[in-house]
Design a protein around this motif. Sequence first.
Motif, PDB file in Angstrom:
ATOM      1  N   GLY A   7       9.024  29.239  11.098  1.00 48.81           N
ATOM      2  CA  GLY A   7       9.592  29.297  10.224  1.00 48.81           C
ATOM      3  C   GLY A   7       9.097  28.009   9.686  1.00 48.81           C
ATOM      4  N   ARG A   8       9.417  28.347   8.033  1.00 48.03           N
ATOM      5  CA  ARG A   8       8.368  26.769   6.979  1.00 48.03           C
ATOM      6  C   ARG A   8       8.436  25.622   7.641  1.00 48.03           C
ATOM      7  NH1 ARG A   8       4.677  27.002   5.267  1.00 48.03           N
ATOM      8  NH2 ARG A   8       5.199  24.687   3.305  1.00 48.03           N
ATOM      9  N   HIS A   9       9.154  25.456   8.744  1.00 48.92           N
ATOM     10  CA  HIS A   9       9.103  23.391   8.824  1.00 48.92           C
ATOM     11  C   HIS A   9       9.946  23.787   9.987  1.00 48.92           C
ATOM     12  CE1 HIS A   9      13.147  23.669   7.441  1.00 48.92           C
ATOM     13  NE2 HIS A   9      13.356  21.867   8.065  1.00 48.92           N
ATOM     14  N   CYS A  10       9.452  22.913  11.309  1.00 50.55           N
ATOM     15  CA  CYS A  10      10.144  22.852  12.706  1.00 50.55           C
ATOM     16  C   CYS A  10      10.106  21.803  12.996  1.00 50.55           C
ATOM     17  CB  CYS A  10       9.495  23.869  13.269  1.00 50.55           C
ATOM     18  SG  CYS A  10       7.505  23.263  13.547  1.00 50.55           S
ATOM     19  N   GLN A  11      11.000  20.959  13.732  1.00 51.44           N
ATOM     20  CA  GLN A  11      11.192  20.052  14.198  1.00 51.44           C
ATOM     21  C   GLN A  11      10.790  19.716  15.826  1.00 51.44           C
ATOM     22  OE1 GLN A  11      15.251  19.588  14.265  1.00 51.44           O
ATOM     23  NE2 GLN A  11      14.969  16.987  15.031  1.00 51.44           N
ATOM     24  N   VAL A  12       9.747  18.549  15.952  1.00 51.76           N
ATOM     25  CA  VAL A  12       9.398  18.490  16.989  1.00 51.76           C
ATOM     26  C   VAL A  12      10.689  17.432  18.052  1.00 51.76           C
ATOM     27  CG1 VAL A  12       7.452  18.063  18.690  1.00 51.76           C
ATOM     28  CG2 VAL A  12       7.437  19.904  17.036  1.00 51.76           C
ATOM     29  N   ILE A  13      11.142  17.115  18.794  1.00 50.82           N
ATOM     30  CA  ILE A  13      11.418  16.185  19.336  1.00 50.82           C
ATOM     31  C   ILE A  13      11.147  15.374  20.079  1.00 50.82           C
ATOM     32  CG2 ILE A  13      13.448  14.865  20.357  1.00 50.82           C
ATOM     33  CD1 ILE A  13      14.865  16.451  17.564  1.00 50.82           C
ATOM     34  N   ARG A  14      10.342  14.077  20.935  1.00 54.97           N
ATOM     35  CA  ARG A  14       9.732  13.123  21.692  1.00 54.97           C
ATOM     36  C   ARG A  14      10.143  12.220  21.949  1.00 54.97           C
ATOM     37  NH1 ARG A  14       5.503  11.920  21.838  1.00 54.97           N
ATOM     38  NH2 ARG A  14       4.934  11.891  19.654  1.00 54.97           N
ATOM     39  N   CYS A  15      10.392  11.718  23.306  1.00 54.66           N
ATOM     40  CA  CYS A  15      11.203  10.719  24.068  1.00 54.66           C
ATOM     41  C   CYS A  15      10.222   9.899  24.410  1.00 54.66           C
ATOM     42  CB  CYS A  15      12.282  10.915  24.581  1.00 54.66           C
ATOM     43  SG  CYS A  15      13.207   8.815  24.747  1.00 54.66           S
ATOM     44  N   GLU A  16       9.504   8.846  24.240  1.00 58.86           N
ATOM     45  CA  GLU A  16       8.361   8.780  25.382  1.00 58.86           C
ATOM     46  C   GLU A  16       9.490   8.310  27.260  1.00 58.86           C
ATOM     47  OE1 GLU A  16       5.743   8.692  24.787  1.00 58.86           O
ATOM     48  OE2 GLU A  16       6.106   9.112  22.621  1.00 58.86           O
ATOM     49  N   ARG A  17       8.210   8.495  27.583  1.00 64.59           N
ATOM     50  CA  ARG A  17       8.252   7.997  29.403  1.00 64.59           C
ATOM     51  C   ARG A  17       8.984   6.568  29.519  1.00 64.59           C
ATOM     52  NH1 ARG A  17       7.838  12.313  33.574  1.00 64.59           N
ATOM     53  NH2 ARG A  17       6.866  14.749  32.202  1.00 64.59           N
ATOM     54  N   LEU A  18      10.022   6.100  30.116  1.00 61.45           N
ATOM     55  CA  LEU A  18      10.177   4.526  30.023  1.00 61.45           C
ATOM     56  C   LEU A  18       8.590   3.782  31.568  1.00 61.45           C
ATOM     57  CD1 LEU A  18      13.896   4.039  29.807  1.00 61.45           C
ATOM     58  CD2 LEU A  18      11.995   4.120  28.461  1.00 61.45           C
ATOM     59  N   SER A  19       8.311   4.354  32.131  1.00 59.50           N
ATOM     60  CA  SER A  19       7.316   4.232  33.325  1.00 59.50           C
ATOM     61  C   SER A  19       5.784   3.825  32.844  1.00 59.50           C
ATOM     62  CB  SER A  19       7.548   5.167  34.260  1.00 59.50           C
ATOM     63  OG  SER A  19       7.734   6.189  34.467  1.00 59.50           O
ATOM     64  N   GLU A  38      -0.598  26.820  12.498  1.00 61.12           N
ATOM     65  CA  GLU A  38       0.544  28.327  11.826  1.00 61.12           C
ATOM     66  C   GLU A  38       0.615  27.572  10.857  1.00 61.12           C
ATOM     67  OE1 GLU A  38      -0.218  30.636  13.591  1.00 61.12           O
ATOM     68  OE2 GLU A  38      -1.798  29.692  15.581  1.00 61.12           O
ATOM     69  N   GLY A  39       0.866  26.658   9.798  1.00 63.13           N
ATOM     70  CA  GLY A  39       1.590  26.604   8.549  1.00 63.13           C
ATOM     71  C   GLY A  39       3.100  26.505   8.914  1.00 63.13           C
ATOM     72  N   ALA A  40       3.677  25.228   9.556  1.00 66.40           N
ATOM     73  CA  ALA A  40       5.113  25.290  10.007  1.00 66.40           C
ATOM     74  C   ALA A  40       4.925  23.784   8.581  1.00 66.40           C
ATOM     75  CB  ALA A  40       5.613  25.208  11.056  1.00 66.40           C
ATOM     76  N   SER A  41       5.903  23.376   8.156  1.00 66.89           N
ATOM     77  CA  SER A  41       6.038  21.760   7.909  1.00 66.89           C
ATOM     78  C   SER A  41       6.179  21.167   9.192  1.00 66.89           C
ATOM     79  CB  SER A  41       7.203  21.267   6.277  1.00 66.89           C
ATOM     80  OG  SER A  41       5.677  22.307   5.512  1.00 66.89           O
ATOM     81  N   VAL A  42       5.659  19.968   9.411  1.00 71.93           N
ATOM     82  CA  VAL A  42       6.455  19.463  10.729  1.00 71.93           C
ATOM     83  C   VAL A  42       6.930  18.702  10.562  1.00 71.93           C
ATOM     84  CG1 VAL A  42       5.173  19.058  13.504  1.00 71.93           C
ATOM     85  CG2 VAL A  42       4.468  20.707  11.920  1.00 71.93           C
ATOM     86  N   VAL A  43       7.776  17.744  11.527  1.00 73.94           N
ATOM     87  CA  VAL A  43       9.014  16.409  11.221  1.00 73.94           C
ATOM     88  C   VAL A  43       9.053  16.560  13.015  1.00 73.94           C
ATOM     89  CG1 VAL A  43      11.236  15.730  11.075  1.00 73.94           C
ATOM     90  CG2 VAL A  43      10.532  17.509   9.679  1.00 73.94           C
ATOM     91  N   VAL A  44       7.346  14.798  13.115  1.00 72.23           N
ATOM     92  CA  VAL A  44       7.668  14.782  14.619  1.00 72.23           C
ATOM     93  C   VAL A  44       8.527  13.549  14.495  1.00 72.23           C
ATOM     94  CG1 VAL A  44       6.073  13.699  15.679  1.00 72.23           C
ATOM     95  CG2 VAL A  44       5.043  14.895  13.871  1.00 72.23           C
TER      96      VAL A  44
END
Length: 262
Positions: A7-19, A38-44
Amino acid sequence: MGTPGIGRHCQVIRCERLSHPGGGSGIGRAVCQRLASEGASVVVADVNEMSANETLQSLPGDLKGQTHMAAAADVASKDSVKNLLTTIQARYFQPPSVCVNMAGITLDNFLLDMEEDDFDRVVQVNLKGSFLVIQGVAQALVACGASKGSIITVGSIVGKVGNIGQVNYAASKAGVEGLTRTAAKELSRFGIRCNCVLPGFISTPMTDSVPDKVISKMKALIPLGRMGEVAEVADVCAFLASDDARYVTGASLEVTGGLFMG
């Protein structure tokens, strides 16, 4: 060969490891880079906005800073997830057509010694956080009348086979698989596919602190004889995001080099 149909844009959700601060960023960053290529607009989106911005700066195809964006988000908070999706829709005028959900923390201890709060916190982020993201993205896609979408949740092979000292993490990642399979059944009528990726022993900043002796023992258990690379996990995420996987939903794809197969 490219990956068509992302898709034209995508969302990548990450959460850091506490340890291990920043330890979970390797796979997330690789996924962002692959989808951007690949041409996606990415939301980090990350609980650590500085980390999200560092990933943002590494993305290709955004010389003027107008294609991609970074945002702070706490996946364990419904309000935070809702605010994130509102921000995305205000920026791009539509919800993300692809969501790679990588929420995950570790607070390791043996079953006999684990504190209840540590168990609850890992489940809250890893399992409840995955639920809130899947629900929020799916609701947004359905509300706007989208005809298709791909939600990819990164679990762990530990959720399938267990691991000593990780009873909370293993339970949460096992739950993520059940959540994904059920979401796939419920959301298929809206054209939304939901799948899991289960990494095995992957080389990330977190593994840099693992003693060489332990690394060698782990490699000996892996049929392919080596640790995985973050790009190899990102490749599978890109496949699931693309039209090449248009008939794949409710699946859990192992990226383990054959570890624990059988």
